[in-house]
Scaffold this active site. Structure first.
Site, PDB file in Angstrom:
ATOM      1  N   HIS A  57       0.833  -1.207   0.000  1.00 30.12           N
ATOM      2  CA  HIS A  57       0.000   0.000   0.000  1.00 30.12           C
ATOM      3  C   HIS A  57       0.864   1.252   0.000  1.00 30.12           C
ATOM      4  CE1 HIS A  57       0.659  -0.612   4.321  1.00 30.12           C
ATOM      5  NE2 HIS A  57       0.127   0.567   4.605  1.00 30.12           N
ATOM      6  N   HIS A  59       1.313   3.916   1.964  1.00 29.00           N
ATOM      7  CA  HIS A  59       1.867   4.662   3.104  1.00 29.00           C
ATOM      8  C   HIS A  59       3.387   4.754   3.022  1.00 29.00           C
ATOM      9  CE1 HIS A  59      -1.931   4.049   5.796  1.00 29.00           C
ATOM     10  NE2 HIS A  59      -2.000   5.135   5.048  1.00 29.00           N
ATOM     11  N   ASP A  61       5.792   4.452   5.086  1.00 31.09           N
ATOM     12  CA  ASP A  61       6.637   3.391   5.655  1.00 31.09           C
ATOM     13  C   ASP A  61       6.514   2.077   4.875  1.00 31.09           C
ATOM     14  OD1 ASP A  61       3.976   3.253   6.779  1.00 31.09           O
ATOM     15  OD2 ASP A  61       4.724   1.766   8.207  1.00 31.09           O
ATOM     16  N   HIS A  62       5.876   2.151   3.684  1.00 29.78           N
ATOM     17  CA  HIS A  62       5.733   0.968   2.824  1.00 29.78           C
ATOM     18  C   HIS A  62       6.194   1.237   1.392  1.00 29.78           C
ATOM     19  CE1 HIS A  62       3.503  -1.392   5.850  1.00 29.78           C
ATOM     20  NE2 HIS A  62       3.246  -0.174   6.304  1.00 29.78           N
ATOM     21  N   HIS A 115      -7.598  -0.646   5.423  1.00 31.08           N
ATOM     22  CA  HIS A 115      -6.554   0.215   5.981  1.00 31.08           C
ATOM     23  C   HIS A 115      -6.321   1.383   5.018  1.00 31.08           C
ATOM     24  CE1 HIS A 115      -2.884   1.290   8.120  1.00 31.08           C
ATOM     25  NE2 HIS A 115      -2.177   1.153   7.028  1.00 31.08           N
ATOM     26  N   ASP A 134      -0.284  -4.065   6.208  1.00 30.74           N
ATOM     27  CA  ASP A 134      -0.975  -3.538   7.385  1.00 30.74           C
ATOM     28  C   ASP A 134      -2.448  -3.954   7.407  1.00 30.74           C
ATOM     29  OD1 ASP A 134       1.380  -2.303   8.042  1.00 30.74           O
ATOM     30  OD2 ASP A 134       0.662  -0.242   7.763  1.00 30.74           O
ATOM     31  N   HIS A 172       4.456  -4.903  10.879  1.00 30.75           N
ATOM     32  CA  HIS A 172       4.848  -4.210  12.121  1.00 30.75           C
ATOM     33  C   HIS A 172       4.928  -5.167  13.301  1.00 30.75           C
ATOM     34  CE1 HIS A 172       4.418  -0.014  10.651  1.00 30.75           C
ATOM     35  NE2 HIS A 172       3.495  -0.536   9.866  1.00 30.75           N
TER      36      HIS A 172
HETATM   37 FE    FE Z   1       2.680   0.532   8.146  1.00 28.20          FE
HETATM   38 ZN    ZN Z   2       0.008   1.531   6.623  1.00 25.67          ZN
END
Ligand code: FE
Ligand code: ZN
Length: 256
Positions: A57, A59, A61-62, A115, A134, A172
């Site tokens: 996805h 985001h 951090d991805h 998400h 996530d 995570h």
């Molecule tokens: Fe994440």
């Molecule tokens: Zn995320």
């Protein structure tokens, strides 16, 4: 068939990076791009070169390291069609029913909105592994930033359909905090009580609690247990449908 290798490493505050490597072809993919230097170091350590990014996805951090890694390695970026405009450098758009190959290993793609609206997960049935980003966590699930409880429950049901022994690689290390919430809604779940002790012991030693297995999640993860009478009683939703029980569980976790 040789085995599919998964190299897992912690990065950022609580993310996991994953390199997936097929020894037969020599091909390597990273699941998402949380941290370019951690991924580069892992590649160096394993003597692997990067061929693919499989994004779950958009985001940061991805997908935040996509462009830098593509620049460095010339890798091909695979990501969600439903979110193509938010995946930096995307080359190959995929969605429900599609698959991507790493050598002879086939990864089936599922759309799992909730998400984010374009979240996808990757399932390699032959290797018995799923990369769920996530969407699903050990004892938890992703926050509903861009989707409804109905969408997220439908997404989780796709993962629930995988074989019980599937190794679940989530993005995570949230398990210890998730366990505290899980115990608050199913305080008498024996499997959960045992698991939460094991989680505390692992974390005290700095060990990861990921990957998990689908069978363990089915027994202990409240977000996968809307049919549990014990859960329904604790959250005052006895006899309600799975979406409504799930929605209430998610709502309680958001305010826990
Ligand atoms: Fe994440
Ligand atoms: Zn995320």
């Amino acid at each position: 068939m040789t085995t599919l290798q998964v190299h897992q490493f912690p990065c950022l505050d609580d993310n996991y990076g994953y390199l997936v490597h097929d020894p037969a072809s020599g091909l390597t993919a990273t699941i998402d791009t949380p941290d370019v230097s951690a991924i580069s170091n892992a590649l160096k350590e394993k003597h692997w070169s990067l061929d693919f990014i499989f994004n779950t996805h958009h985001h940061d951090d991805h997908a935040g390291g996509n462009l830098e890694l593509k620049e460095k390695t010339g890798c091909t970026i695979v990501g969600p069609r439903a979110d193509a405009d938010r995946i930096p450098g995307i080359d190959q758009q995929v969605g429900e029913g599609d698959s991507v190959m790493l050598g002879d290993w086939k990864f089936n793609v599922h759309d799992t909105p909730g998400h984010t609206r374009g979240h996808i997960v990757y399932h390699c049935a032959n290797a018995g592994v799923g990369f769920v980003g996530d969407t699903l966590f050990a004892l938890g699930c992703g926050r509903l930033f861009e989707g409804t409880p109905q969408q997220m429950w439908t997404s989780l049901e796709k993962i629930l359909a995988w074989p019980d022994d599937t190794l679940i690689y989530c993005a995570h290390e949230y398990t210890q905090a998730n366990a505290r919430f899980a115990l608050s809604v199913e305080p008498e779940n024996e499997d959960l009580l045992i698991r939460s002790k094991a989680i505390d012991a692992a974390r005290a030693k700095g060990l990861p609690t990921v990957p998990t297995t689908l069978s363990l999640e089915k027994k202990t993860n409240p977000f996968l247990r809307p049919t549990s009478l014990h859960l329904q009683q604790t959250i005052d939703r006895v006899g309600e449908n799975s979406v409504d029980v799930f929605a209430r569980t998610r709502e309680l976790k958001d305010h826990f």
